[in-house]
Write an enzyme that holds these catalytic residues in place. Structure first.
Site, PDB file in Angstrom:
ATOM      1  CG  ASN A  68      -5.239   2.900 -10.043  1.00 50.93           C
ATOM      2  OD1 ASN A  68      -4.322   3.177  -9.265  1.00 50.93           O
ATOM      3  ND2 ASN A  68      -5.050   2.839 -11.349  1.00 50.93           N
ATOM      4  CG  MET A  85       4.285   3.144  -8.970  1.00 51.84           C
ATOM      5  SD  MET A  85       2.979   3.802 -10.023  1.00 51.84           S
ATOM      6  CE  MET A  85       3.813   5.144 -10.767  1.00 51.84           C
ATOM      7  NE  ARG A  86       4.521  -4.789  -6.933  1.00 54.86           N
ATOM      8  CZ  ARG A  86       5.464  -5.382  -7.654  1.00 54.86           C
ATOM      9  NH1 ARG A  86       6.403  -4.663  -8.239  1.00 54.86           N
ATOM     10  NH2 ARG A  86       5.466  -6.683  -7.814  1.00 54.86           N
ATOM     11  N   GLY A 137       3.621  10.511  -2.385  1.00 55.27           N
ATOM     12  CA  GLY A 137       2.464  10.587  -1.493  1.00 55.27           C
ATOM     13  C   GLY A 137       1.751  11.928  -1.456  1.00 55.27           C
ATOM     14  CB  SER A 138       1.498  14.884  -3.690  1.00 55.07           C
ATOM     15  OG  SER A 138       1.007  14.364  -4.897  1.00 55.07           O
ATOM     16  CG  ASN A 139      -2.715  11.994  -5.515  1.00 55.44           C
ATOM     17  OD1 ASN A 139      -3.682  12.681  -5.820  1.00 55.44           O
ATOM     18  ND2 ASN A 139      -1.682  11.803  -6.315  1.00 55.44           N
ATOM     19  CG  HIS A 182      -3.750   5.744 -15.117  1.00 49.08           C
ATOM     20  ND1 HIS A 182      -2.649   4.934 -14.910  1.00 49.08           N
ATOM     21  CD2 HIS A 182      -3.697   6.118 -16.424  1.00 49.08           C
ATOM     22  CE1 HIS A 182      -1.975   4.807 -16.038  1.00 49.08           C
ATOM     23  NE2 HIS A 182      -2.591   5.519 -16.975  1.00 49.08           N
TER      24      HIS A 182
HETATM   25  C1  GAR Z   1       0.232  10.070  -9.422  1.00 52.48           C
HETATM   26  O1  GAR Z   1       0.403  10.999 -10.445  1.00 52.48           O
HETATM   27  C2  GAR Z   1      -0.585   8.888  -9.898  1.00 52.48           C
HETATM   28  O2  GAR Z   1      -1.515   9.232 -10.880  1.00 52.48           O
HETATM   29  C3  GAR Z   1       0.468   7.991 -10.455  1.00 52.48           C
HETATM   30  O3  GAR Z   1       1.549   8.114  -9.557  1.00 52.48           O
HETATM   31  C4  GAR Z   1       1.566   9.443  -9.044  1.00 52.48           C
HETATM   32  C5  GAR Z   1       1.775   9.393  -7.540  1.00 52.48           C
HETATM   33  O4  GAR Z   1       1.916  10.665  -7.032  1.00 52.48           O
HETATM   34  N1  GAR Z   1      -0.004   6.647 -10.522  1.00 52.48           N
HETATM   35  C6  GAR Z   1       0.270   5.836 -11.531  1.00 52.48           C
HETATM   36  O5  GAR Z   1       0.987   6.129 -12.452  1.00 52.48           O
HETATM   37  C7  GAR Z   1      -0.370   4.455 -11.406  1.00 52.48           C
HETATM   38  N2  GAR Z   1      -0.316   3.777 -12.645  1.00 52.48           N
HETATM   39  P1  GAR Z   1       1.953  10.905  -5.458  1.00 52.48           P
HETATM   40  O6  GAR Z   1       2.862   9.841  -4.874  1.00 52.48           O
HETATM   41  O7  GAR Z   1       2.523  12.272  -5.288  1.00 52.48           O
HETATM   42  O8  GAR Z   1       0.548  10.798  -4.914  1.00 52.48           O
END
Ligand code: GAR
Length: 210
Positions: free
Chosen positions: A123, A106-107, A28-30, A125
């Site tokens: 999304n 991741m779904r 969840g850093s984003n 990526h």
């Molecule tokens: C992020 O790097 C995002 O790009 C990736 O998961 C990470 C979640 O980071 N998403 C995917 O790979 C989707 N296909 P976070 O939980 O620290 O935000």
């Protein structure tokens, strides 16, 4: 004599914040980057709800810290992808969500979600799409030996990691990179472009409502 003028409605100059729902599966850093930007007044948006699908996802702690409502919907408890997405849609609607942000979700989204929020699901990526779609995009980039990779924010369509691109950032691959070091530098850019893409959406909403 005192005359009463007809009341003129006051039009506020401040745009109404975009009502966002975030879907996240892990750290969840984003999500935190969005919460921080909104708290700092950098983003005309508000986080209505976090939906997460893994009971031990750290993102749930982050939601608590930011006092943002969170709902656990565990996909393992649903008989199909569609029934899981139907529960997501019901939750998003109950919280008044207008735009859906998949930030580390991741779904795979089904038409049940995409038709409920047409062109309103974005999304994030960790690659420069269309390169390295799907899982393990950072590892895919390292295995391919590319010298530049990055991250992408795009509108979600029914084809995996393929919708119209809203924002991208490039990140150089260094000779000594591991998946973890490269991913860490990509994430710095993710936090930036996710905010950028949402600011653009908010700006467009203002234009279309004028
Ligand atoms: C992020 O790097 C995002 O790009 C990736 O998961 C990470 C979640 O980071 N998403 C995917 O790979 C989707 N296909 P976070 O939980 O620290 O935000």
């Amino acid at each position: 004599m005192l005359t009463m003028s007809r009341e003129v409605p006051v039009v506020s100059a401040a745009p109404r914040p975009l009502r966002l729902g975030v879907l996240a599966s892990g750290n969840g850093s984003n999500f935190a980057a969005l919460a921080e930007a909104i708290a700092q007044g950098e983003l005309p948006a508000q986080l209505q709800v976090l939906i997460y699908n893994n009971p031990d996802a750290f993102v749930a702690e982050r939601a608590k810290q930011w006092q943002i409502p969170s709902v656990l919907l565990n996909h393992r408890h649903y008989p199909s992808r569609e029934s899981f997405d139907a529960a997501i849609v019901e939750t998003l609607k109950a919280y008044g969500v207008e735009w859906v942000v998949m930030a580390g979700w991741m779904r795979i989204a089904t038409p049940v979600l995409l038709r409920a929020y047409p062109q309103r699901v974005i999304n994030l990526h960790p690659s420069l799409l269309p390169s390295f779609r799907g899982l393990h995009a950072v590892e895919q980039a390292l295995a391919a030996g590319v010298k530049i990779t990055g991250c992408t924010v795009h509108i979600v369509t029914e084809e995996l990691d393929s919708g119209p691109i809203l924002a991208q950032a490039a990140v150089p691959v260094l000779p000594e990179d591991t998946p973890a070091t490269l991913h860490a530098r990509i994430q710095v850019q993710e936090h930036r472009i996710l905010k950028l893409a949402i600011s653009h959406i908010a700006a467009q909403q203002i234009q279309t409502s004028c």
